[in-house]
Design an enzyme around this catalytic site. Structure first.
Site, short mmCIF file in Angstrom:
data_model
loop_
_atom_site.label_atom_id
_atom_site.label_comp_id
_atom_site.label_asym_id
_atom_site.label_seq_id
_atom_site.Cartn_x
_atom_site.Cartn_y
_atom_site.Cartn_z
CG HIS A 34 -0.22 -0.13 2.52
ND1 HIS A 34 0.19 -1.36 3.00
CD2 HIS A 34 0.19 0.78 3.43
CE1 HIS A 34 0.81 -1.20 4.16
NE2 HIS A 34 0.84 0.11 4.44
CG HIS B 220 1.24 5.43 4.26
ND1 HIS B 220 0.58 5.35 5.46
CD2 HIS B 220 1.97 4.28 4.15
CE1 HIS B 220 0.88 4.20 6.07
NE2 HIS B 220 1.74 3.54 5.30
P1 5GP Z 1 2.22 0.51 7.26
O1 5GP Z 1 2.65 0.70 8.69
O2 5GP Z 1 2.08 -0.96 6.95
O3 5GP Z 1 3.00 1.27 6.27
O4 5GP Z 1 0.76 1.15 7.20
C1 5GP Z 1 -0.37 0.50 7.69
C2 5GP Z 1 -1.39 1.58 7.97
O5 5GP Z 1 -2.66 0.94 8.10
C3 5GP Z 1 -1.14 2.34 9.28
O6 5GP Z 1 -0.97 3.73 9.00
C4 5GP Z 1 -2.39 2.06 10.11
O7 5GP Z 1 -2.84 3.19 10.83
C5 5GP Z 1 -3.40 1.63 9.06
N1 5GP Z 1 -4.38 0.68 9.54
C6 5GP Z 1 -4.14 -0.42 10.33
N2 5GP Z 1 -5.29 -1.08 10.55
C7 5GP Z 1 -6.27 -0.40 9.88
C8 5GP Z 1 -7.68 -0.62 9.73
O8 5GP Z 1 -8.28 -1.57 10.25
N3 5GP Z 1 -8.35 0.29 8.98
C9 5GP Z 1 -7.75 1.36 8.39
N4 5GP Z 1 -8.51 2.20 7.69
N5 5GP Z 1 -6.42 1.59 8.50
C10 5GP Z 1 -5.69 0.71 9.24
#
Ligand code: 5GP
Ligand code: ZN
Length: 116
Positions: free
Chosen positions: A102, A104
């Site tokens: 994903h 951001h």
């Molecule tokens: P990463 O840390 O993998 O780059 O980003 C994962 C993102 O997913 C984090 O910013 C976190 O806040 C978001 N996230 C985690 N669980 C959920 C969820 O259940 N729903 C949504 N909308 N975002 C989530």
């Protein structure tokens, strides 16, 4: 993938606040936003991380699809007249916590020039 949180969001099993969707991706609001605008661009097909994605022909096509609709996503996020940051955290050491690739999209305020 049944056990994958973002696959469950893609299927609608887990609720999310979707701001944009097409055949290959969805964009929804991050549950813990770090800026006034913080959404996640998520391919519907499961790839664990960016390198795995671009190692496959299909993943490269999806990445190209994301770039094609980026202006539409930016507009849907209300950032068409503003700047933003597009971030991918790749694998655990890169800060990735959800193992489904994903990006951001962060904005809505002046962001620090410093990267961690
Ligand atoms: P990463 O840390 O993998 O780059 O980003 C994962 C993102 O997913 C984090 O910013 C976190 O806040 C978001 N996230 C985690 N669980 C959920 C969820 O259940 N729903 C949504 N909308 N975002 C989530
Ligand atoms: Zn997944």
């Amino acid at each position: 993938m049944k056990s994958c949180l973002f696959c469950r969001i893609v299927s609608g099993e887990v609720k999310s606040d979707i701001i944009y969707e097409n055949d290959v991706l969805i964009v929804f609001k991050d549950i813990h936003p770090i800026a006034p605008v913080h959404v996640l661009i998520v391919p519907k097909k499961h790839f664990s991380h960016l390198v795995e994605m671009v190692e496959s022909e299909e993943g490269r096509t999806v990445l190209n699809d994301i770039t094609k609709v980026l202006p539409d996503i930016v507009r849907s996020a209300g950032l068409e007249n503003r700047g933003f940051r597009l971030v991918n955290n790749c694998k655990e050491e890169g800060g990735q916590t959800v193992p489904h690739v994903h990006f951001h999209l962060i904005g809505g305020k002046s962001l620090s020039r410093e990267l961690p």
